[in-house]
Motif scaffolding. Structure first.
Motif, PDB file in Angstrom:
ATOM      1  N   ILE A  23      54.675   1.355 -18.137  1.00 57.86           N
ATOM      2  CA  ILE A  23      53.888   0.471 -17.284  1.00 57.86           C
ATOM      3  C   ILE A  23      52.606   0.019 -17.982  1.00 57.86           C
ATOM      4  O   ILE A  23      51.945  -0.915 -17.548  1.00 57.86           O
ATOM      5  CB  ILE A  23      53.584   1.164 -15.934  1.00 57.86           C
ATOM      6  CG1 ILE A  23      53.236   0.138 -14.871  1.00 57.86           C
ATOM      7  CG2 ILE A  23      52.537   2.256 -16.095  1.00 57.86           C
ATOM      8  CD1 ILE A  23      53.282   0.679 -13.462  1.00 57.86           C
TER       9      ILE A  23
ATOM     10  N   ASP B 182      57.615  -0.902 -14.044  1.00 55.88           N
ATOM     11  CA  ASP B 182      57.354   0.248 -13.196  1.00 55.88           C
ATOM     12  C   ASP B 182      58.699   0.922 -12.950  1.00 55.88           C
ATOM     13  O   ASP B 182      59.559   0.386 -12.250  1.00 55.88           O
ATOM     14  CB  ASP B 182      56.726  -0.210 -11.881  1.00 55.88           C
ATOM     15  CG  ASP B 182      56.459   0.915 -10.909  1.00 55.88           C
ATOM     16  OD1 ASP B 182      56.930   2.052 -11.123  1.00 55.88           O
ATOM     17  OD2 ASP B 182      55.769   0.659  -9.892  1.00 55.88           O
TER      18      ASP B 182
ATOM     19  N   THR C 261      59.521   3.250 -11.136  1.00 53.10           N
ATOM     20  CA  THR C 261      59.792   3.669  -9.766  1.00 53.10           C
ATOM     21  C   THR C 261      60.360   2.528  -8.925  1.00 53.10           C
ATOM     22  O   THR C 261      60.812   2.750  -7.811  1.00 53.10           O
ATOM     23  CB  THR C 261      58.521   4.200  -9.061  1.00 53.10           C
ATOM     24  OG1 THR C 261      57.604   3.126  -8.856  1.00 53.10           O
ATOM     25  CG2 THR C 261      57.870   5.309  -9.866  1.00 53.10           C
TER      26      THR C 261
ATOM     27  N   ASP D 262      61.373  -1.064 -10.717  1.00 56.12           N
ATOM     28  CA  ASP D 262      61.844  -2.248 -11.425  1.00 56.12           C
ATOM     29  C   ASP D 262      63.163  -2.104 -12.192  1.00 56.12           C
ATOM     30  O   ASP D 262      63.707  -3.100 -12.652  1.00 56.12           O
ATOM     31  CB  ASP D 262      60.787  -2.717 -12.439  1.00 56.12           C
ATOM     32  CG  ASP D 262      59.481  -3.117 -11.790  1.00 56.12           C
ATOM     33  OD1 ASP D 262      59.473  -3.418 -10.580  1.00 56.12           O
ATOM     34  OD2 ASP D 262      58.460  -3.128 -12.498  1.00 56.12           O
TER      35      ASP D 262
ATOM     36  N   MET E   7      54.012  10.340 -11.541  1.00 59.01           N
ATOM     37  CA  MET E   7      54.430   9.356 -10.549  1.00 59.01           C
ATOM     38  C   MET E   7      54.199   9.835  -9.124  1.00 59.01           C
ATOM     39  O   MET E   7      54.425   9.083  -8.185  1.00 59.01           O
ATOM     40  CB  MET E   7      55.916   9.033 -10.730  1.00 59.01           C
ATOM     41  CG  MET E   7      56.238   8.396 -12.048  1.00 59.01           C
ATOM     42  SD  MET E   7      58.015   8.158 -12.204  1.00 59.01           S
ATOM     43  CE  MET E   7      58.108   7.571 -13.884  1.00 59.01           C
TER      44      MET E   7
ATOM     45  N   GLY F 288      57.018   8.768  -5.963  1.00 56.93           N
ATOM     46  CA  GLY F 288      57.349   7.989  -7.151  1.00 56.93           C
ATOM     47  C   GLY F 288      58.441   8.650  -7.977  1.00 56.93           C
ATOM     48  O   GLY F 288      59.344   7.972  -8.476  1.00 56.93           O
TER      49      GLY F 288
ATOM     50  N   CYS G 295      61.972   7.010  -8.850  1.00 54.01           N
ATOM     51  CA  CYS G 295      62.355   6.844 -10.253  1.00 54.01           C
ATOM     52  C   CYS G 295      63.743   7.433 -10.511  1.00 54.01           C
ATOM     53  O   CYS G 295      64.568   6.816 -11.189  1.00 54.01           O
ATOM     54  CB  CYS G 295      61.313   7.486 -11.169  1.00 54.01           C
ATOM     55  SG  CYS G 295      61.637   7.201 -12.922  1.00 54.01           S
TER      56      CYS G 295
END
Length: 183
Positions: A43, A72, A74, A76, A99, A103, A107
């Motif tokens: 990121i 990202d 988490t 994308d 995260m 997160g 992920c």
């Protein structure tokens, strides 16, 4: 662990590129004896810039495609790579803890959707709550403060095993604990 990565590999949270020298790259474009392509996600532009410098100091066979992608992890990955299982191997070392709990869960779901369903592997090296009761208790008391005061945001007492077991489509195949179960 990273020596076992094969085929099309996605590394989550490449950071400064500490793992780059640990991969075994394939011996030829058609060989399945190592990494044939490496997609590196982070990121942070600054981190990726350092990773690119590190990569320039390594000898990587010309047939191995390497891409840097700012994203990202988490949210994308599926958008970028689809949910059809594009990668043979997904690697994450020490980034789930930064995260946060939600997160980290998101992920793992993203990873599960971009790794091949039948033959893909997700390789993780993570901070986790210790299996030693006293050390785990200490982590519970100090994890939040340590994350804020120099731990680079890493919440060291996450239960990585539980996150994996609760992610639909993931199976925990093998696990090794190090340092009293802290890793």
């Amino acid at each position: 662990l990273l020596q076992s990565a094969r085929g099309r590999v996605l590394e989550i949270g490449v950071g400064t590129g500490l793992n780059l020298g640990k991969y075994k790259f394939s011996s030829s474009p058609d060989a399945s004896d190592g990494v044939s392509s490496l997609t590196l996600v982070d990121i942070s532009d600054g981190m990726m810039s350092e990773a690119k410098e590190k990569l320039n100091s390594l000898t990587v066979p010309s047939h191995v495609e390497i891409k840097f992608v700012k994203a990202d992890a988490t949210a994308d990955l599926v958008q970028l790579f689809g949910s059809g299982g594009y990668f043979d191997t997904v690697v994450d070392t020490f980034s789930l803890c930064v995260m946060g709990n939600d997160g980290a869960k998101r992920c793992l779901e993203q990873m599960q959707n971009v790794v091949k369903k039948d033959s893909g592997k997700i390789l993780l090296i993570e901070n986790t709550r210790s299996s030693n009761a006293a050390l785990g208790f200490y982590q519970d008391l100090t994890a939040d403060a340590a994350a804020k005061m120099g731990g680079k945001g890493c919440v060291s007492n996450q239960n990585a095993r539980s996150f994996i077991q609760k992610t639909p489509g993931l199976d925990l195949i093998s696990e090794e604990e190090f340092a009293a179960g802290v890793f």
